[in-house]
Motif scaffolding. Structure first.
Motif, PDB file in Angstrom:
ATOM      1  N   VAL A 118       0.861  -1.179   0.000  1.00  0.00           N
ATOM      2  CA  VAL A 118       0.000   0.000   0.000  1.00  0.00           C
ATOM      3  C   VAL A 118       0.899   1.231   0.000  1.00  0.00           C
ATOM      4  O   VAL A 118       2.075   1.156   0.377  1.00  0.00           O
ATOM      5  CB  VAL A 118      -0.943   0.011   1.219  1.00  0.00           C
ATOM      6  CG1 VAL A 118      -1.876  -1.194   1.189  1.00  0.00           C
ATOM      7  CG2 VAL A 118      -0.157   0.048   2.530  1.00  0.00           C
ATOM      8  N   PRO A 119       0.413   2.383  -0.428  1.00  0.00           N
ATOM      9  CA  PRO A 119       1.280   3.562  -0.537  1.00  0.00           C
ATOM     10  C   PRO A 119       1.940   3.962   0.770  1.00  0.00           C
ATOM     11  O   PRO A 119       1.360   3.832   1.852  1.00  0.00           O
ATOM     12  CB  PRO A 119       0.317   4.653  -1.011  1.00  0.00           C
ATOM     13  CG  PRO A 119      -0.742   3.922  -1.761  1.00  0.00           C
ATOM     14  CD  PRO A 119      -0.928   2.637  -0.993  1.00  0.00           C
ATOM     15  N   TYR A 120       3.160   4.447   0.639  1.00  0.00           N
ATOM     16  CA  TYR A 120       3.829   5.066   1.777  1.00  0.00           C
ATOM     17  C   TYR A 120       3.047   6.293   2.226  1.00  0.00           C
ATOM     18  O   TYR A 120       2.316   6.914   1.436  1.00  0.00           O
ATOM     19  CB  TYR A 120       5.234   5.518   1.382  1.00  0.00           C
ATOM     20  CG  TYR A 120       6.275   4.423   1.317  1.00  0.00           C
ATOM     21  CD1 TYR A 120       7.135   4.199   2.381  1.00  0.00           C
ATOM     22  CD2 TYR A 120       6.423   3.638   0.176  1.00  0.00           C
ATOM     23  CE1 TYR A 120       8.119   3.219   2.319  1.00  0.00           C
ATOM     24  CE2 TYR A 120       7.394   2.651   0.108  1.00  0.00           C
ATOM     25  CZ  TYR A 120       8.233   2.454   1.175  1.00  0.00           C
ATOM     26  OH  TYR A 120       9.200   1.462   1.110  1.00  0.00           O
ATOM     27  N   LEU A 121       3.223   6.638   3.483  1.00  0.00           N
ATOM     28  CA  LEU A 121       2.628   7.853   4.019  1.00  0.00           C
ATOM     29  C   LEU A 121       3.383   9.066   3.479  1.00  0.00           C
ATOM     30  O   LEU A 121       4.609   9.137   3.594  1.00  0.00           O
ATOM     31  CB  LEU A 121       2.711   7.823   5.543  1.00  0.00           C
ATOM     32  CG  LEU A 121       1.961   8.917   6.303  1.00  0.00           C
ATOM     33  CD1 LEU A 121       0.460   8.710   6.179  1.00  0.00           C
ATOM     34  CD2 LEU A 121       2.385   8.903   7.774  1.00  0.00           C
ATOM     35  N   THR A 122       2.680  10.010   2.875  1.00  0.00           N
ATOM     36  CA  THR A 122       3.293  11.257   2.438  1.00  0.00           C
ATOM     37  C   THR A 122       2.943  12.354   3.443  1.00  0.00           C
ATOM     38  O   THR A 122       2.422  12.078   4.525  1.00  0.00           O
ATOM     39  CB  THR A 122       2.810  11.646   1.035  1.00  0.00           C
ATOM     40  OG1 THR A 122       1.410  11.978   1.087  1.00  0.00           O
ATOM     41  CG2 THR A 122       3.029  10.510   0.038  1.00  0.00           C
ATOM     42  N   SER A 123       3.175  13.595   3.070  1.00  0.00           N
ATOM     43  CA  SER A 123       2.916  14.725   3.978  1.00  0.00           C
ATOM     44  C   SER A 123       1.625  15.462   3.652  1.00  0.00           C
ATOM     45  O   SER A 123       1.292  16.432   4.328  1.00  0.00           O
ATOM     46  CB  SER A 123       4.096  15.713   3.915  1.00  0.00           C
ATOM     47  OG  SER A 123       5.257  15.131   4.461  1.00  0.00           O
ATOM     48  N   PHE A 124       0.895  15.013   2.660  1.00  0.00           N
ATOM     49  CA  PHE A 124      -0.316  15.703   2.203  1.00  0.00           C
ATOM     50  C   PHE A 124      -1.546  14.981   2.724  1.00  0.00           C
ATOM     51  O   PHE A 124      -1.801  13.829   2.379  1.00  0.00           O
ATOM     52  CB  PHE A 124      -0.336  15.750   0.679  1.00  0.00           C
ATOM     53  CG  PHE A 124      -1.504  16.491   0.093  1.00  0.00           C
ATOM     54  CD1 PHE A 124      -1.829  17.773   0.508  1.00  0.00           C
ATOM     55  CD2 PHE A 124      -2.277  15.907  -0.906  1.00  0.00           C
ATOM     56  CE1 PHE A 124      -2.897  18.466  -0.045  1.00  0.00           C
ATOM     57  CE2 PHE A 124      -3.343  16.585  -1.469  1.00  0.00           C
ATOM     58  CZ  PHE A 124      -3.659  17.869  -1.037  1.00  0.00           C
TER      59      PHE A 124
ATOM     60  N   TRP B 236      -3.359  -2.411  -6.299  1.00  0.00           N
ATOM     61  CA  TRP B 236      -4.659  -1.868  -5.883  1.00  0.00           C
ATOM     62  C   TRP B 236      -4.733  -0.363  -6.133  1.00  0.00           C
ATOM     63  O   TRP B 236      -5.793   0.149  -6.494  1.00  0.00           O
ATOM     64  CB  TRP B 236      -4.895  -2.128  -4.397  1.00  0.00           C
ATOM     65  CG  TRP B 236      -5.057  -3.560  -4.031  1.00  0.00           C
ATOM     66  CD1 TRP B 236      -5.151  -4.627  -4.885  1.00  0.00           C
ATOM     67  CD2 TRP B 236      -5.141  -4.113  -2.709  1.00  0.00           C
ATOM     68  NE1 TRP B 236      -5.285  -5.795  -4.171  1.00  0.00           N
ATOM     69  CE2 TRP B 236      -5.288  -5.512  -2.842  1.00  0.00           C
ATOM     70  CE3 TRP B 236      -5.110  -3.549  -1.437  1.00  0.00           C
ATOM     71  CZ2 TRP B 236      -5.401  -6.357  -1.742  1.00  0.00           C
ATOM     72  CZ3 TRP B 236      -5.213  -4.390  -0.334  1.00  0.00           C
ATOM     73  CH2 TRP B 236      -5.363  -5.783  -0.485  1.00  0.00           C
ATOM     74  N   HIS B 237      -3.637   0.338  -5.932  1.00  0.00           N
ATOM     75  CA  HIS B 237      -3.639   1.799  -6.000  1.00  0.00           C
ATOM     76  C   HIS B 237      -3.107   2.333  -7.325  1.00  0.00           C
ATOM     77  O   HIS B 237      -3.545   3.396  -7.787  1.00  0.00           O
ATOM     78  CB  HIS B 237      -2.812   2.366  -4.847  1.00  0.00           C
ATOM     79  CG  HIS B 237      -3.386   2.076  -3.503  1.00  0.00           C
ATOM     80  ND1 HIS B 237      -3.217   0.858  -2.873  1.00  0.00           N
ATOM     81  CD2 HIS B 237      -4.127   2.843  -2.661  1.00  0.00           C
ATOM     82  CE1 HIS B 237      -3.852   0.882  -1.693  1.00  0.00           C
ATOM     83  NE2 HIS B 237      -4.395   2.066  -1.546  1.00  0.00           N
TER      84      HIS B 237
ATOM     85  N   GLY C 237      -9.568  -3.567  -0.672  1.00  0.00           N
ATOM     86  CA  GLY C 237      -8.762  -4.663  -1.205  1.00  0.00           C
ATOM     87  C   GLY C 237      -8.588  -5.786  -0.195  1.00  0.00           C
ATOM     88  O   GLY C 237      -8.634  -6.973  -0.546  1.00  0.00           O
ATOM     89  N   ALA C 238      -8.384  -5.427   1.077  1.00  0.00           N
ATOM     90  CA  ALA C 238      -8.234  -6.445   2.118  1.00  0.00           C
ATOM     91  C   ALA C 238      -9.511  -7.264   2.253  1.00  0.00           C
ATOM     92  O   ALA C 238      -9.463  -8.498   2.379  1.00  0.00           O
ATOM     93  CB  ALA C 238      -7.870  -5.784   3.438  1.00  0.00           C
ATOM     94  N   LEU C 239     -10.650  -6.596   2.232  1.00  0.00           N
ATOM     95  CA  LEU C 239     -11.924  -7.309   2.331  1.00  0.00           C
ATOM     96  C   LEU C 239     -12.118  -8.273   1.159  1.00  0.00           C
ATOM     97  O   LEU C 239     -12.547  -9.417   1.347  1.00  0.00           O
ATOM     98  CB  LEU C 239     -13.081  -6.299   2.369  1.00  0.00           C
ATOM     99  CG  LEU C 239     -13.295  -5.587   3.702  1.00  0.00           C
ATOM    100  CD1 LEU C 239     -14.185  -4.357   3.500  1.00  0.00           C
ATOM    101  CD2 LEU C 239     -13.925  -6.520   4.726  1.00  0.00           C
ATOM    102  N   GLN C 240     -11.792  -7.826  -0.035  1.00  0.00           N
ATOM    103  CA  GLN C 240     -11.947  -8.684  -1.212  1.00  0.00           C
ATOM    104  C   GLN C 240     -11.008  -9.870  -1.158  1.00  0.00           C
ATOM    105  O   GLN C 240     -11.389 -11.000  -1.499  1.00  0.00           O
ATOM    106  CB  GLN C 240     -11.720  -7.858  -2.479  1.00  0.00           C
ATOM    107  CG  GLN C 240     -12.792  -6.829  -2.754  1.00  0.00           C
ATOM    108  CD  GLN C 240     -12.486  -5.955  -3.960  1.00  0.00           C
ATOM    109  OE1 GLN C 240     -11.405  -6.027  -4.547  1.00  0.00           O
ATOM    110  NE2 GLN C 240     -13.440  -5.122  -4.343  1.00  0.00           N
TER     111      GLN C 240
END
Length: 453
Positions: A217-223, A361-362, A437-440
């Motif tokens: 899953v995406p890394y955490l950004t600052s936005f 997924w993203h 995605g986790a649920l699926q």
């Protein structure tokens, strides 16, 4: 107990919120919770919030205490900022936990849940094994959690042997995949190698190529926009930004003499004086389309972590760049990939493990050619392929289309602020897509298991 520290305040808020949400009967009839019910497993605070009190105990790693502010988003970049924070990627687990208490389809009854979320801060807990006193016991990481799940309402885990459970890990899988048989221990813990957790779905910032249960899953950004207006305002700014730099690399490394992709990037930018060029010819079909740029190549030196909590340092140059180079470092993926997408900067990858085989997924794989450029790093490091030649050979109309697709991806890779407005909640962000995605995946896993039986 009074909520006297930032971690205890957060702890109290979380569980007051969970009690409130879990006890209600979901009055919003517009929310379809069919096959979407999630139960948040209550864990002792030693598995999550208590770990935050050790935020300054690992100086070799970092002191992440300052970044616990705003429920893990970190301090604002400046006082008037509404969307930009000095976020620490390690705190994705905390932020995910905070967002889960707002999930519209929570249930207090685990027997009615389609999935069970484990609010275990695995990466934060791993610091004691990676950098602290538990370094020689790293093969035990996760065993205490497993024992708790077995000994306390064990039926929740045992009914599906953990196949309906998921958690989040905010460090690459390499940090959790040491063999349990290695003695003496080398780098990493053995959490992902424990047979007890083989059925667990793991949302992780960088997965390995083979285990089915790992999904990047995406890394955490600052936005972290709090409302739709601020998200759309940022996207408008990205669209209007003048791209006066052809290619940009924001990062460290490459200063040594050994051949590697980062060294090749620095050589191409510096040794050929490309960064001082002002006029660029760009291939446009059979002819040439002439336009001026202030820079052909720009480097934002992020050595020694100077960029990690200072998004202004790299976001402004990214807004001016057409292409953002995303070479692998110690591991294939980079937070910078998502910073660049948020800036509308077309990513250039040098390994398929950097994104294509990670974030399906993203960043849908079928769209990969539409928003990114790929060059094998071996062709650049050992065969003389010039990055500049490849990028200058892309027709300008195609560059424009690629940027449009990148900008379309922005909402999908952003973790919006907790407590955001209803209009923004109607747009799926990185958290929403990850949970969906986790649920699926859990549904498919359980369905396949039932079929086999």
């Amino acid at each position: 107990m009074a909520c006297k520290t930032i971690s205890f305040f957060f702890f109290c808020f979380l569980f007051i919120s969970i009690d409130s949400i879990s006890s209600q009967q979901l009055s919003d009839t517009e929310t379809d919770c069919s096959k979407r019910w999630i139960h948040i497993r209550r864990l002792p605070s030693r598995f999550n919030l208590d770990l935050l009190t050790n935020c300054s105990e690992y100086p070799i790693f970092d002191n992440f205490c300052p970044y616990l502010a705003n429920h893990g988003l970190g301090p604002k970049t400046h006082n008037k900022s509404q969307s930009w924070y000095r976020s620490n990627p390690l705190l994705l687990e905390l932020i995910f936990h905070r967002r889960m208490v707002e999930y519209p389809c929570l249930t207090s009854d685990p027997s009615q849940a389609n999935a069970i979320y484990l609010p275990y801060y695995a990466a934060i807990d791993s610091l004691r094994y990676l950098y602290g006193p538990g370094v020689n016991n790293s093969m035990e990481h996760g065993l205490e959690l497993y024992d708790y799940l077995q000994d306390n309402e064990g039926w929740i885990w045992s009914r599906n042997h953990g196949a309906d459970h998921f958690l989040v890990m905010s460090r690459p899988a390499l940090d959790f995949s040491q063999s349990v048989d290695v003695n003496p221990p080398i780098w990493g813990t053995s959490f992902l190698e424990l047979p007890e957790f083989y059925n667990l779905t793991v949302l992780i910032v960088e997965g390995r190529a083979w285990p089915w249960q790992e999904q990047a899953v995406p890394y955490l950004t600052s936005f972290h926009p709090p409302n739709l207006g601020l998200l759309e305002s940022w996207i408008k700014r990205v669209k209007a930004s003048k791209r006066t730099t052809l290619l940009l690399f924001a990062g460290g490394g490459g200063a040594g003499s050994s051949p590697n992709i980062r060294r090749s990037i620095r050589n191409e930018c510096e040794n050929n004086s490309l960064s001082n060029s002002s006029d660029v010819y760009v291939n446009n079909g059979g002819g040439h389309d002439y336009y001026k740029m202030r820079k052909v190549c720009d480097i934002v030196d992020c050595s020694n972590g100077v960029c990690e909590h200072d998004p202004v340092r790299y976001m402004r140059p990214m807004l001016r760049a057409t292409f953002c180079l995303q070479p692998p470092g110690d591991t294939p993926t980079r937070r910078s990939t998502f910073d660049g997408i948020i800036a509308g900067c077309i990513p250039v990858f040098f390994e398929e493990q950097s994104a294509k085989s990670q974030y399906g997924w993203h960043l849908p794989e079928e769209m990969y050619r539409d928003f990114a450029v790929f060059m094998p790093k071996e062709d650049i490091v050992f065969k003389g392929l010039r990055i500049l030649d490849v990028l200058m050979g892309i027709p300008r109309d195609e560059v424009r289309r690629m940027r449009e697709r990148v900008i379309e991806l922005i909402p999908r890779v952003v973790y919006r602020k907790h407590g955001s407005s209803l209009d923004l909640r109607a747009r799926k962000d990185a958290f929403d897509i990850a949970v969906e995605g986790a649920l699926q995946r859990i549904h498919s896993r359980l369905k396949a298991r039932d079929f086999d039986q």
